[in-house]
Write a protein that holds these residues in place. Structure first.
Motif, PDB file in Angstrom:
ATOM      1  N   PHE A 183      40.527  26.865  47.884  1.00  0.00           N
ATOM      2  CA  PHE A 183      39.398  26.325  48.639  1.00  0.00           C
ATOM      3  C   PHE A 183      38.079  26.566  47.905  1.00  0.00           C
ATOM      4  N   GLN A 184      37.872  27.829  47.439  1.00  0.00           N
ATOM      5  CA  GLN A 184      36.639  28.138  46.720  1.00  0.00           C
ATOM      6  C   GLN A 184      36.524  27.290  45.454  1.00  0.00           C
ATOM      7  N   TYR A 185      37.640  27.144  44.774  1.00  0.00           N
ATOM      8  CA  TYR A 185      37.654  26.314  43.565  1.00  0.00           C
ATOM      9  C   TYR A 185      37.220  24.888  43.888  1.00  0.00           C
ATOM     10  N   SER A 186      37.726  24.319  45.004  1.00  0.00           N
ATOM     11  CA  SER A 186      37.399  22.939  45.379  1.00  0.00           C
ATOM     12  C   SER A 186      35.924  22.791  45.720  1.00  0.00           C
ATOM     13  N   VAL A 187      35.378  23.783  46.432  1.00  0.00           N
ATOM     14  CA  VAL A 187      33.963  23.717  46.810  1.00  0.00           C
ATOM     15  C   VAL A 187      33.075  23.777  45.575  1.00  0.00           C
ATOM     16  N   LEU A 188      33.355  24.744  44.670  1.00  0.00           N
ATOM     17  CA  LEU A 188      32.522  24.903  43.475  1.00  0.00           C
ATOM     18  C   LEU A 188      32.669  23.722  42.526  1.00  0.00           C
TER      19      LEU A 188
ATOM     20  N   LEU B  65      31.741  43.748  32.391  1.00  0.00           N
ATOM     21  CA  LEU B  65      31.888  42.471  33.111  1.00  0.00           C
ATOM     22  C   LEU B  65      30.646  41.606  32.949  1.00  0.00           C
ATOM     23  N   GLU B  66      30.879  40.305  32.873  1.00  0.00           N
ATOM     24  CA  GLU B  66      29.794  39.335  32.820  1.00  0.00           C
ATOM     25  C   GLU B  66      30.020  38.273  33.898  1.00  0.00           C
ATOM     26  N   ALA B  67      28.969  37.544  34.162  1.00  0.00           N
ATOM     27  CA  ALA B  67      29.106  36.414  35.096  1.00  0.00           C
ATOM     28  C   ALA B  67      30.002  35.350  34.474  1.00  0.00           C
ATOM     29  N   SER B  68      30.602  34.529  35.307  1.00  0.00           N
ATOM     30  CA  SER B  68      31.466  33.458  34.807  1.00  0.00           C
ATOM     31  C   SER B  68      30.633  32.401  34.105  1.00  0.00           C
ATOM     32  N   ASP B  69      31.295  31.684  33.179  1.00  0.00           N
ATOM     33  CA  ASP B  69      30.599  30.587  32.495  1.00  0.00           C
ATOM     34  C   ASP B  69      30.083  29.557  33.490  1.00  0.00           C
TER      35      ASP B  69
ATOM     36  N   GLN C 165      31.997  20.989  30.721  1.00  0.00           N
ATOM     37  CA  GLN C 165      33.452  21.078  30.657  1.00  0.00           C
ATOM     38  C   GLN C 165      33.908  22.532  30.614  1.00  0.00           C
ATOM     39  N   GLN C 166      33.153  23.380  29.875  1.00  0.00           N
ATOM     40  CA  GLN C 166      33.494  24.800  29.813  1.00  0.00           C
ATOM     41  C   GLN C 166      33.289  25.472  31.171  1.00  0.00           C
ATOM     42  N   ALA C 167      32.248  25.056  31.860  1.00  0.00           N
ATOM     43  CA  ALA C 167      32.003  25.611  33.196  1.00  0.00           C
ATOM     44  C   ALA C 167      33.155  25.261  34.138  1.00  0.00           C
ATOM     45  N   GLU C 168      33.610  24.015  34.057  1.00  0.00           N
ATOM     46  CA  GLU C 168      34.725  23.590  34.912  1.00  0.00           C
ATOM     47  C   GLU C 168      36.008  24.310  34.530  1.00  0.00           C
ATOM     48  N   GLU C 169      36.213  24.494  33.223  1.00  0.00           N
ATOM     49  CA  GLU C 169      37.416  25.184  32.764  1.00  0.00           C
ATOM     50  C   GLU C 169      37.415  26.639  33.208  1.00  0.00           C
ATOM     51  N   SER C 170      36.235  27.250  33.249  1.00  0.00           N
ATOM     52  CA  SER C 170      36.159  28.649  33.681  1.00  0.00           C
ATOM     53  C   SER C 170      36.604  28.806  35.130  1.00  0.00           C
ATOM     54  N   LEU C 171      36.351  27.773  35.945  1.00  0.00           N
ATOM     55  CA  LEU C 171      36.820  27.810  37.335  1.00  0.00           C
ATOM     56  C   LEU C 171      38.339  27.842  37.386  1.00  0.00           C
ATOM     57  N   ARG C 172      38.970  26.995  36.566  1.00  0.00           N
ATOM     58  CA  ARG C 172      40.432  26.932  36.566  1.00  0.00           C
ATOM     59  C   ARG C 172      41.035  28.255  36.083  1.00  0.00           C
ATOM     60  N   VAL C 173      40.448  28.805  35.014  1.00  0.00           N
ATOM     61  CA  VAL C 173      40.974  30.061  34.475  1.00  0.00           C
ATOM     62  C   VAL C 173      40.829  31.176  35.493  1.00  0.00           C
TER      63      VAL C 173
ATOM     64  N   GLN D 234      40.605  30.916  38.746  1.00  0.00           N
ATOM     65  CA  GLN D 234      41.536  30.697  39.853  1.00  0.00           C
ATOM     66  C   GLN D 234      42.947  31.131  39.465  1.00  0.00           C
ATOM     67  N   HIS D 235      43.338  30.816  38.232  1.00  0.00           N
ATOM     68  CA  HIS D 235      44.673  31.177  37.759  1.00  0.00           C
ATOM     69  C   HIS D 235      44.827  32.693  37.647  1.00  0.00           C
ATOM     70  N   GLN D 236      43.792  33.359  37.143  1.00  0.00           N
ATOM     71  CA  GLN D 236      43.836  34.806  36.984  1.00  0.00           C
ATOM     72  C   GLN D 236      43.924  35.506  38.342  1.00  0.00           C
ATOM     73  N   VAL D 237      43.157  35.029  39.283  1.00  0.00           N
ATOM     74  CA  VAL D 237      43.154  35.654  40.605  1.00  0.00           C
ATOM     75  C   VAL D 237      44.494  35.480  41.288  1.00  0.00           C
ATOM     76  N   ARG D 238      45.119  34.304  41.086  1.00  0.00           N
ATOM     77  CA  ARG D 238      46.426  34.064  41.698  1.00  0.00           C
ATOM     78  C   ARG D 238      47.474  35.031  41.146  1.00  0.00           C
ATOM     79  N   LYS D 239      47.359  35.350  39.845  1.00  0.00           N
ATOM     80  CA  LYS D 239      48.352  36.222  39.215  1.00  0.00           C
ATOM     81  C   LYS D 239      48.073  37.688  39.481  1.00  0.00           C
ATOM     82  N   THR D 240      46.860  38.025  39.903  1.00  0.00           N
ATOM     83  CA  THR D 240      46.485  39.420  40.098  1.00  0.00           C
ATOM     84  C   THR D 240      46.997  39.927  41.434  1.00  0.00           C
TER      85      THR D 240
END
Length: 632
Positions: free
Chosen positions: A311-316, A557-561, A595-603, A605-611
């Motif tokens: 959901f957060q991924y879709s909103v952002l 830690l840094e902010a996301s792209d 494109q990098q900003a959008e890719e950072s969202l996918r990465v 989301q994927h990392q959080v799902r695996k954590t």
């Protein structure tokens, strides 16, 4: 009337002793014309004379030919009756005041015209008398156009009193006299004696009086018009009477059925009233109470509503694609309002695509109808004492599903004496109609209006399920990811630059690009805000002000792209909105593409799902299994 003794020298030729001359002088006289019954008088007199005569002499003066023709039309009726009685008299026409009796051609034309008129009169009279086989005047009287006309000139030569007598007048009269004697001599006369003639005259006069209807008209054409009018009037009268008979019959039927129809109408009206005031609002309320969960279930079937991170991924991602600063500002500063409105937009978009919403509504309407019909049938079997008990039994059966307004029910019960069985019948019919009315109403109602009327607001429930408490980090406005409403500490997997939380340097007024995780481990970095009453606190002591937030301290830690890209793109806009100066953007941030900003969202989301993350709600403790920082 004049009785003339016959001379001995012609008695043998005429075969009679006396001759009766009947003069009808006075027909169409000005003296009688003023009387109301003058037509009747003239017509009766002419008919009587024709009926008594062996030879009828019709004297036509040029100045009164029109009036004489009117009489002739009536006389033809008499001739028709005489023919039926076996008598066919002879007829002679005497034309007076003829200027030139020797003008044969002119007189011939006059005779032909007269004959044509006589034939027309005969046909009109025969039609009225229902004896249409008589086509010509000669069918009812012995008359010859060649020998049956006599032309007499005027008596005076010039203007009297000084004008001499016209000798031609006497000669013409003499010739007429000889012709009449010849006709009488060659004709089989009636040869009645005085008594027979008197009796015949009485009988004929009685017959004329008995048939006085036809004589009251000026001529046959007027009589015919009157007869046709009477015929039409009789038809109109019968049609009117027929309509009256029908109306009276229908009225009697209605009167006999007042009580039956009244009871039926009362039952129908009460059933309609109960359906409209009690059942329809209850069914509509039931539908709107049921639609909320239906919509939530349907939305949860979509990928973007399947998990919190999806959901957060879709909103952002939607924010990134819209690329609008005001949307970002609303998302950051009015997070809950923005997200709920976003959810609402997704619901409207989803249910505007097909008929799913209508299918939900129809399913609940049909379910309500089945429940109502079952309640009515059960109440029927219980044989309630009156309608009030019957309705209460129905409402009691509906209590688990439909909420009946007690105010509406109380108003319905007033003066209610309808028959229970008829009421039940009409109630079933009205419920069918109600279903169609509701379906049409739902079909015509805008989806936004439907969503406003729902008891359970899908956007609120979905927000709670997917967002949780909705709290935001007091420094960077990252949303809490703890899930649900009941947790003792709020946390976020990855924080943002505190610039997005309105934090700026107190000296330079520039927005700060550092993130919360690195700030809380620095011993000398401080902050102040409304929560501190604008007193200065160290970041490392944030728990003193925000005890319900847990910010993992990590200088790596840094902010996301994604958020780096957003801050770079709208640095000036955020500064203006937050009444600060633009942040000093690191050089590497300026190289981040969309494109990098959008890719950072996918990465992310994927990392959080695996954590693996475990939330123990009983003790309200969040156990984090740490993983290496991911630079996204």
């Amino acid at each position: 009337m004049l009785l003339i003794r016959i001379n001995e020298d012609i008695k043998k030729e005429l075969k009679c002793d006396f001759m009766v001359i009947i003069d009808t002088e006075g027909l169409k006289s000005p003296e009688l014309a003023q009387l109301d019954n003058s037509h009747e008088h003239d017509n009766k007199l002419a008919t009587l004379v024709v009926g008594l005569s062996d030879v009828t002499i019709i004297n036509i003066a040029m100045e009164n030919s029109t009036e004489m023709k009117d009489i002739l039309q009536i006389v033809v009726h008499a001739f028709l009756r005489m023919k039926e009685a076996g008598k066919k008299p002879k007829c002679r026409f005497v034309h007076q005041n003829v200027s030139d009796v020797s003008a044969h051609e002119k007189n011939l034309r006059d005779r032909e015209l007269l004959m044509q008129q006589l034939n027309e009169m005969t046909q009109a009279a025969a039609k009225m008398e229902k004896k249409e086989e008589n086509k010509n005047f000669t069918d009812v009287m012995e008359y010859s156009p060649d020998t049956g006309n006599c032309y007499i000139p005027g008596l005076w030569n010039g203007n009297p009193p000084m004008a001499p007598v016209n000798a031609g007048y006497s000669e013409a009269v003499y010739e007429l006299k000889k012709n009449i004697i010849h006709v009488l001599g060659s004709y089989e006369s009636s040869a009645n004696d005085i008594l027979e003639f008197t009796e015949w005259m009485k009988s004929l006069w009685n017959a004329v009086n008995h048939e006085n209807f036809i004589f009251s008209f000026r001529n046959s054409l007027v009589a015919d018009a009157y007869m046709r009018l009477c015929t039409e009037f009789n038809k109109w009268e019968w049609e009117f009477r027929q309509l009256m008979y029908t109306w009276v019959t229908d009225a009697e039927t209605r009167i006999r059925n007042v009580d039956v129809f009244h009871d039926r109408d009362q039952c129908q009206k009460k059933a309609e009233e109960f359906t409209l005031c009690c059942l329809k609002p209850a069914v509509e309320d039931f539908v709107y109470r049921s639609l909320g969960p239906d919509i939530i279930g349907e939305m949860l079937n979509n990928e973007q509503f399947s998990t919190q991170m999806s959901f957060q991924y879709s909103v952002l991602l939607d924010l990134l694609r819209k690329d609008d600063f005001e949307n970002y500002l609303s998302y950051i500063c009015c997070y809950e309002v923005y997200v709920k409105n976003w959810i609402l937009d997704q619901i409207v978009e989803r249910f505007s695509e097909d008929s799913t919403m209508f299918e939900f509504e129809d399913r609940h309407v049909q379910s309500s109808i089945r429940i109502i019909n079952a309640a009515v049938n059960k109440a029927r079997t219980e044989k309630s004492g009156n309608l009030e008990s019957f309705v209460k039994n129905v409402c009691q059966e509906l209590g688990d599903k439909l909420v009946i307004s007690q105010d509406a029910l109380g108003a319905f019960m007033i003066l209610n004496n309808a028959d229970q069985e008829q009421f039940a019948h009409w109630l079933t019919e009205c419920v069918k109609d109600m279903a169609q009315v509701l379906q049409e109403k739902f079909n015509e109602t805008d989806i936004l209006m439907k969503l406003k009327g729902l008891r359970v607001k899908p956007q609120n429930e979905l927000f709670t399920k997917l967002i949780g408490c909705g709290k935001q980090c007091p420094f960077c406005k990252s949303p809490c990811e703890a899930g649900g409403q009941e947790h003792s500490e709020h946390f976020a997997s990855l924080h943002r630059s505190t610039a997005l939380g309105r934090y700026s340097c107190s000296v330079s007024k520039k927005l700060i690009t550092d993130i919360c995780s690195s700030l809380v481990i620095t011993p000398d970095r401080t902050f102040r805000c409304d929560a501190t009453n604008w007193e200065i606190y160290h970041y490392k002591d944030y728990k003193a002000i925000f005890p319900d937030w847990k910010i993992p301290p990590d200088g790596n830690l840094e902010a996301s792209d994604y958020w780096k890209y957003v801050l770079v793109k709208f640095n000036n806009e955020f500064a203006e909105a937050f009444n600060a100066e633009p942040a000093d953007i690191p050089v590497t941030w300026n190289k981040i593409t969309r494109q990098q900003a959008e890719e950072s969202l996918r990465v992310f989301q994927h990392q959080v799902r695996k954590t693996p993350r475990i939330v123990v709600t009983e003790v309200h403790t969040l156990i984090n299994i740490h993983y290496p920082p991911v630079n996204i």
